[in-house]
Design a protein around this motif. Structure first.
Motif, PDB file in Angstrom:
ATOM      1  N   HIS A 183       0.851  -1.187   0.000  1.00  0.00           N
ATOM      2  CA  HIS A 183       0.000   0.000   0.000  1.00  0.00           C
ATOM      3  C   HIS A 183       0.891   1.244   0.000  1.00  0.00           C
ATOM      4  N   LEU A 184       0.618   2.151  -0.914  1.00  0.00           N
ATOM      5  CA  LEU A 184       1.379   3.379  -1.076  1.00  0.00           C
ATOM      6  C   LEU A 184       0.444   4.560  -0.861  1.00  0.00           C
ATOM      7  N   LEU A 185       0.893   5.541  -0.110  1.00  0.00           N
ATOM      8  CA  LEU A 185       0.108   6.752   0.138  1.00  0.00           C
ATOM      9  C   LEU A 185       0.633   7.851  -0.777  1.00  0.00           C
ATOM     10  N   VAL A 186      -0.189   8.279  -1.727  1.00  0.00           N
ATOM     11  CA  VAL A 186       0.256   9.244  -2.732  1.00  0.00           C
ATOM     12  C   VAL A 186      -0.727  10.401  -2.796  1.00  0.00           C
ATOM     13  N   ARG A 187      -0.269  11.459  -3.448  1.00  0.00           N
ATOM     14  CA  ARG A 187      -1.094  12.636  -3.717  1.00  0.00           C
ATOM     15  C   ARG A 187      -0.838  13.075  -5.151  1.00  0.00           C
ATOM     16  N   ARG A 188      -1.889  13.491  -5.844  1.00  0.00           N
ATOM     17  CA  ARG A 188      -1.782  13.882  -7.238  1.00  0.00           C
ATOM     18  C   ARG A 188      -0.897  15.101  -7.401  1.00  0.00           C
ATOM     19  N   GLN A 189      -0.179  15.139  -8.537  1.00  0.00           N
ATOM     20  CA  GLN A 189       0.584  16.320  -8.891  1.00  0.00           C
ATOM     21  C   GLN A 189      -0.367  17.455  -9.282  1.00  0.00           C
ATOM     22  N   PRO A 190      -0.162  18.657  -8.785  1.00  0.00           N
ATOM     23  CA  PRO A 190      -1.119  19.739  -9.078  1.00  0.00           C
ATOM     24  C   PRO A 190      -1.197  20.097 -10.557  1.00  0.00           C
TER      25      PRO A 190
END
Length: 818
Positions: free
Chosen positions: A609-616
């Motif tokens: 499981h990887l916790l990511v956030r979208r590139q703006p």
């Protein structure tokens, strides 16, 4: 007389006199006052283990000071070892962040003799043309300077994650361009080591323009590097100051790198296998000989090694060749400080005369296995012979007659086959459930999106105009098929945003067959869900821990205490067996080779499981189970993930698209990796380029994390009473209403209810609610099923095409400026 004297003395209390508790006056007694009152007496409780472990205040202070001193000495020792004769050379990677910067001039200044350096080895990193082995007699340091091709993103990331220091070369007026900002985003996401900012070309500007550019550049640097200093690099004296700063600056540790032995290949050779073990014919594999300096922690020959971009392999032995960049200090110093005579440099050209020592050979009994998947027994869990109870139940079930509608004149034997055919159809629908869900969602959502956009007849007709030359050149670079796919995906995401998880009930088949894998939950938060229930066949191929956190702590603690193997700073040659020849093809193409030694269990497959956030700045639509390229720590691979919400509950809602406004958990089948580790997610274009779509970090390894896919069936209130209503368009036959009757209903305006009875045979149903409905409200039913990623893991990630600024992008920028 005696009696009178006794009365004057008064009564003396005995030993059994009652003693009441003293008044709690609120004053606190110190430990010294308590010891003074006790007068040396020790109670029984003071002999317990807890009391025996207690220390005085001064003892605790002395112990904290000792721990602080030991940690400081350890950091100073590690810092002084880097670049000295006892440690590996200081690996410096020069990164140009602007296309107008002359990177070759920067490398030439840093390696010039006027800066105090002596080049003793050229092309010291395999696959990189511009790499130098540098010795600085003045600082008693040795450096390895590397200037990779910035257009090759993977080569830049591989060298940056192993570098001790990065030198960012900036433009004096603009700082960095768009691609330089893209590279910085990738470097910050994977972990940024110690770095230095260098400006080039400032003296060429006039006085007033120089002040303005310096002010503008300082404003730009506040965004990415708020506390960094900008060094000029135009003369040899500037280069000397930068090298001195590199040798003395504080080193920033990267967790995934400092806990594992690793090296950057300085020389690589390949020997094909003449025959396989046991006399079998050759398999096309061979032995790879990789030479380099050991970094991080001691390297063991029985551990597996990972070649970034190629996979995991075993070692056969470790050799100790002659150091090609030695730094030897004489016993007597006759020259003045600062002269070249203070240090005795020896060039590694005499390596053939010295014999190669064999440090370690792998023990087949102790060497770790390459087994990545668990062995699956197809008969595991099968029943060898039915029990007596099961035989009795089967006989009773056979005697019970099933009532079913069959064609007229059908015999009992033919009727039994008809029933089996119906069951087979249900199973086939069950197997294709995922694909059917996606198709239905696409059809219904695309219709909704089309109704929102309006029909073609309502749109205003525009008069055609003659295309210009610029328009024709613009159209030449556009792929119509890709443009149509992009429009379709955009409409899906838009419809999902307006009507999340809503699906139309099919008309050509019963809803209880179409959604047979789904179930209703009274409460998504509190209703239990067994994580071991109805697991897919892929779960029999993975490994899982009883407690991942406890295993991680134990393995990291054992790795920190390891003191055997090839020590840090040794120049060694690794014999890596059974390597495909494609590795040498990558080295010949100019890509650096990075070798990382794995910890125990890190070659085994599991659910990561990887916790990511979208590139703006990335607006592409990323759908679940779409193939993406991941770079997690030292690994790079392709996989098809699923997305879910990042919550602390025991169940997590699946997201059909990668969200733009919130952190998302990405679940994939991948080899086990112990955190911390930075994560980068790329999307492959049709033209070979890759876009960075998300960044984050490794979260955990947990196959029992329950990710639930939600499906919403909607209905329209037809007749509304005080606490009940007739709802239609949710189902279209009576059997489906009776099947889903136990599931709770809700409305968009917050009402709760349940199905009371079916009305007629066309899908109308009477429902009871906690309050009166509104006519514009919508009745919904939530159904859930557990979702799993697809097993499409591929360690050979595609190499992206080098970034080149095309004529099309230039025309777009010119048009934006106009």
């Amino acid at each position: 007389m005696a009696a009178g004297e006794e009365n004057q003395q008064g009564h003396r209390a005995g030993v059994y006199k009652q003693k009441n508790k003293g008044h709690k006056h609120g004053k606190h007694r110190t430990k010294g006052e308590i010891e003074k009152d006790n007068k040396g007496r020790v109670s029984v409780t003071a002999l317990t283990k807890k009391q025996r472990r207690e220390q005085k205040r001064m003892d605790r202070r002395h112990q904290a000071n000792q721990h602080r001193k030991n940690k400081k000495d350890m950091v100073l020792t590690e810092k002084r070892r880097l670049g000295s004769k006892d440690g590996p050379p200081h690996l410096v990677v020069v990164v140009t962040l602007h296309a107008g910067v002359d990177a070759a001039a920067v490398a030439k200044l840093l390696c010039s003799e006027g800066a105090g350096g002596l080049v003793r080895q050229e092309r010291c990193v395999s696959g990189v043309a511009e790499s130098f082995g540098l010795i600085l007699p003045r600082f008693k340091q040795r450096f390895t300077l590397v200037r990779p091709d910035t257009a090759d993103l993977y080569a830049l990331l591989d060298l940056a994650k192993m570098a001790d220091s990065l030198v960012f070369v900036l433009d004096p007026t603009e700082g960095w361009d768009s691609y330089g900002d893209y590279c910085l985003s990738c470097l910050f996401a994977q972990g940024l080591p110690s770095h230095v900012l260098v400006g080039q070309g400032a003296p060429e500007l006039s006085g007033k323009r120089r002040v303005e550019s310096k002010r503008a550049l300082a404003k730009i640097l506040e965004y990415r590097f708020p506390d960094s200093r900008l060094f000029p690099l135009d003369t040899e004296q500037d280069a000397l100051l930068i090298l001195r700063h590199l040798s003395a600056q504080r080193q920033r540790k990267l967790g995934f790198r400092s806990r594992r032995p690793h090296l950057v290949a300085q020389s690589v050779s390949y020997t094909p296998n003449t025959s396989a073990p046991g006399g079998a014919p050759a398999t096309g594999l061979g032995t790879l000989h990789v030479s380099g300096y050991v970094r991080g922690c001691p390297l063991q020959v029985d551990r597996l090694v990972h070649l970034t971009g190629y996979g995991d392999f075993q070692l056969s032995q470790v050799d100790a060749p002659v150091d090609p960049l030695p730094l030897i200090f004489p016993t007597t110093r006759t020259a003045k400080p600062g002269k070249e005579g203070e240090v005795d440099m020896q060039v590694g050209g005499d390596t053939d005369a010295a014999p190669v020592r064999v440090l370690m050979k792998a023990d087949p009994a102790r060497r770790e296995s390459l087994q990545a998947e668990a062995e699956v027994d197809p008969m595991d869990g099968e029943q060898t012979w039915p029990t007596d109870t099961e035989l009795v139940e089967a006989e009773e079930a056979r005697k019970v007659k099933k009532l079913m509608k069959v064609p007229k004149g059908t015999s009992d034997y033919q009727a039994s086959w008809i029933g089996e055919e119906l069951d087979g159809d249900a199973e086939s629908c069950d197997d294709e459930d995922d694909e059917d869900d996606d198709d239905d969602e696409i059809d219904s959502n695309s219709q909704t999106a089309g109704s929102l956009c309006g029909s073609d007849e309502e749109q205003e007709e525009l008069s055609p105009t003659e295309p210009t030359g610029a328009d024709q050149r613009y159209d030449d670079h556009i792929d119509e098929e890709e443009e149509g796919e992009g429009l379709k995906r955009y409409r899906e995401a838009r419809a999902h945003e307006l009507f999340p998880d809503e699906v139309d009930t099919p008309l050509n088949m019963p809803a209880k067959n179409r959604f047979q894998r789904y179930r209703g939950l009274k409460s998504f938060r509190s209703t239990p869900w067994d994580p071991m229930e109805n697991l897919p066949p892929d779960y029999s191929r993975i490994f899982q821990f009883k407690s991942f956190d406890r295993t991680r702590r134990r393995i990291l603690a054992e790795a920190a205490k390891e003191e055997e193997g090839a020590m840090v700073g040794w120049y060694v040659t690794l014999h890596i067996i059974d390597v495909p020849p494609s590795v040498m093809e990558g080295v010949a193409a100019g890509r650096p080779l990075v070798v990382v030694s794995l910890m125990p269990h890190e070659q085994k497959m599991s659910v990561m499981h990887l916790l990511v956030r979208r590139q703006p700045n990335n607006k592409d639509t990323i759908k679940a189970k779409e193939e993406l390229v991941f770079q997690c720590g030292f690994r790079r691979f392709r996989a098809s993930p699923i997305f879910s919400q990042h919550t602390t509950a025991d169940k997590h809602k699946m997201e059909r698209f990668l969200r733009q406004d919130a952190p998302t958990v990405v679940t994939v089948y991948a080899p086990i990796t112990f955190p911390p580790a930075g994560t980068l997610v790329f999307k492959q274009r049709d033209d070979g380029m890759q876009d960075l779509v998300a960044t984050g970090s490794l979260l955990s390894c947990d196959p029992q994390r329950v990710v639930l896919k939600r499906l919403v069936l909607s209905g329209h209130p037809f007749k509304i009473n005080k606490h009940s209503a007739v709802v239609r368009y949710m189902f279209f036959n009576r059997e489906d209403i009776l099947w889903f009757k136990p599931v709770e209903l809700r409305t968009k305006w917050g009402r709760r209810g349940h199905i009371k009875m079916a009305l007629g045979t066309h899908g109308h149903m009477k429902c009871q609610f906690d309050n009166q409905l509104r006519s514009q409200d919508t009745v919904m039913m939530n159904l859930f099923k557990r979702a799993y990623p697809r097993w499409t893991y591929d360690p050979y990630a595609p190499i992206p095409l080098p970034w080149v600024k095309s004529e099309l992008s230039e025309e777009i920028e010119d048009a934006d400026m106009d």
